[in-house]
Motif scaffolding. Sequence first.
Motif, PDB file in Angstrom:
ATOM      1  N   ILE A   1       0.814  -1.220   0.000  1.00  0.00           N
ATOM      2  CA  ILE A   1       0.000   0.000   0.000  1.00  0.00           C
ATOM      3  C   ILE A   1       0.846   1.268   0.000  1.00  0.00           C
ATOM      4  O   ILE A   1       0.313   2.369  -0.071  1.00  0.00           O
ATOM      5  N   LEU A   2       2.184   1.098   0.061  1.00  0.00           N
ATOM      6  CA  LEU A   2       3.057   2.271   0.059  1.00  0.00           C
ATOM      7  C   LEU A   2       4.405   1.898  -0.550  1.00  0.00           C
ATOM      8  O   LEU A   2       4.969   0.852  -0.228  1.00  0.00           O
ATOM      9  N   SER A   3       4.915   2.751  -1.439  1.00  0.00           N
ATOM     10  CA  SER A   3       6.194   2.488  -2.083  1.00  0.00           C
ATOM     11  C   SER A   3       7.333   2.567  -1.069  1.00  0.00           C
ATOM     12  O   SER A   3       7.266   3.315  -0.090  1.00  0.00           O
ATOM     13  N   LYS A   4       8.385   1.790  -1.302  1.00  0.00           N
ATOM     14  CA  LYS A   4       9.488   1.671  -0.352  1.00  0.00           C
ATOM     15  C   LYS A   4      10.157   3.012  -0.064  1.00  0.00           C
ATOM     16  O   LYS A   4      10.604   3.266   1.056  1.00  0.00           O
ATOM     17  N   GLU A   5      10.205   3.868  -1.067  1.00  0.00           N
ATOM     18  CA  GLU A   5      10.841   5.177  -0.891  1.00  0.00           C
ATOM     19  C   GLU A   5      10.112   6.035   0.142  1.00  0.00           C
ATOM     20  O   GLU A   5      10.669   7.008   0.663  1.00  0.00           O
ATOM     21  N   LYS A   6       8.853   5.681   0.420  1.00  0.00           N
ATOM     22  CA  LYS A   6       8.052   6.479   1.349  1.00  0.00           C
ATOM     23  C   LYS A   6       7.859   5.802   2.712  1.00  0.00           C
ATOM     24  O   LYS A   6       7.074   6.280   3.528  1.00  0.00           O
ATOM     25  N   TYR A   7       8.570   4.684   2.943  1.00  0.00           N
ATOM     26  CA  TYR A   7       8.407   3.970   4.214  1.00  0.00           C
ATOM     27  C   TYR A   7       8.648   4.877   5.420  1.00  0.00           C
ATOM     28  O   TYR A   7       7.852   4.919   6.356  1.00  0.00           O
ATOM     29  N   SER A   8       9.764   5.591   5.381  1.00  0.00           N
ATOM     30  CA  SER A   8      10.122   6.423   6.536  1.00  0.00           C
ATOM     31  C   SER A   8       9.088   7.514   6.766  1.00  0.00           C
ATOM     32  O   SER A   8       8.625   7.727   7.886  1.00  0.00           O
ATOM     33  N   LEU A   9       8.712   8.209   5.673  1.00  0.00           N
ATOM     34  CA  LEU A   9       7.699   9.264   5.783  1.00  0.00           C
ATOM     35  C   LEU A   9       6.347   8.695   6.194  1.00  0.00           C
ATOM     36  O   LEU A   9       5.663   9.253   7.053  1.00  0.00           O
TER      37      LEU A   9
END
Length: 417
Positions: free
Chosen positions: A140-148
């Motif tokens: 449900i979320l791209s890896k680049e946005k995990y932290s955010l």
Amino acid sequence: MTQTAPNVKIGYKSLLSEKAYLMNLTANLISRFGDSIDSIAYGWMIYELTGSKALLAVLFGINAIPNIIFQPIAGVFVDYFKKKRIIALCDLGRGLLVLLTAFLFFTENLRPWHLIVITFCNSTLESFRGPASMAMFPYILSKEKYSLGTAFSQSTSRFVEIIGFAAAGIIIGILGISGAIIIDGVTFLICATIIVNIRYEGEIVKKKAVEYKQYFTDLKDGLKYFKNDKLIANICLFGAVFSALLVPFNSLQAAYVGEGLSQGPEIISLINIAMTMGLILGSLFYPRIAKKIKGLYLFLTSGILFGIVYIIFSILPIVNQTLLLPIITITCLFGGFVASLFMMIINVAFMTNINQEYLGRVAGLFNSMAMCSTPIASMIVASIAPFTSIMYLYAGCGILVILLFIAQIFNKHLRNL
């Protein structure tokens, strides 16, 4: 799941395009609102019903047992089914159990053994929900946005908790403890409805029927992966010790406020509101702070400061009553802030270091092993709580927390945090 182009600056605004993530976030926020009300109503209900510090600690320990027993199996189990279906069914079951608790209390039929059984069943469902929720996250979320995404989820969840904590006193005053617990039950049902309607693509679901032997084959693979990842294994060991030291703080809050501070449930609301505000600020500022301070150093510093906060709680009963409220507020605000920092470091390390294929299994093993010390610590606390001051327990555990974090300086496996 949205793919993000390389070299493109990513900010919180980019999360608005992640529909599945936002639906999951909305469901969790609704559930979090109910839980924040319930956390005050439920703890006070137990203390009002029995007046027993020992029972508070025992129930806290029982709550951890299903996670220890079932999460390793649950981590394998979720690979064979749609993650959202498992989450929705678990939320449905938990909602019904919470509503049953409210009914029994309202009709004056609630007994300690009811609480033990319901707590065990509720935690069992939660032990399956956790790995499923974590395994669904990459879809449900791209890896680049995990932290955010993790930071935003935690900060907004904390904000909703504040609203719930603030509303808890009013709701309990108007609807009573049973009414407050009913609200929590209803939020679980709403959450389940939203989760089951989330749409996402690319989910890997094993087609082969679930077999007894296959369970243990997959579990063995997960254990092997877990064992070979020294960073995750060491975080898990650290988590087990840290969880044990937090048992007095987490399980005896109602008794601490009632006996130690001679205050009512409104002070529990204040403690939780201030602590949650600190957690929000910590989550929001974490990405910036993490860029300036190396992960290990930030982890150690924030943990040591949290231990100091733990000790401060032990001396609050001797503080002048006119200064009590502002000191509690400042202490909890700061405590929540530093706690959020080292929690974020661990969460991000977990999500970014584990192969997506093993995420569900390793999540189950991680949570199970990290919590294995909680029932033992709870039994110890339950056995000594009637004979010692809660303040001594808080002070002793605070000192041990500081020593635990200092010891991690020599842990070479955590240098990659």
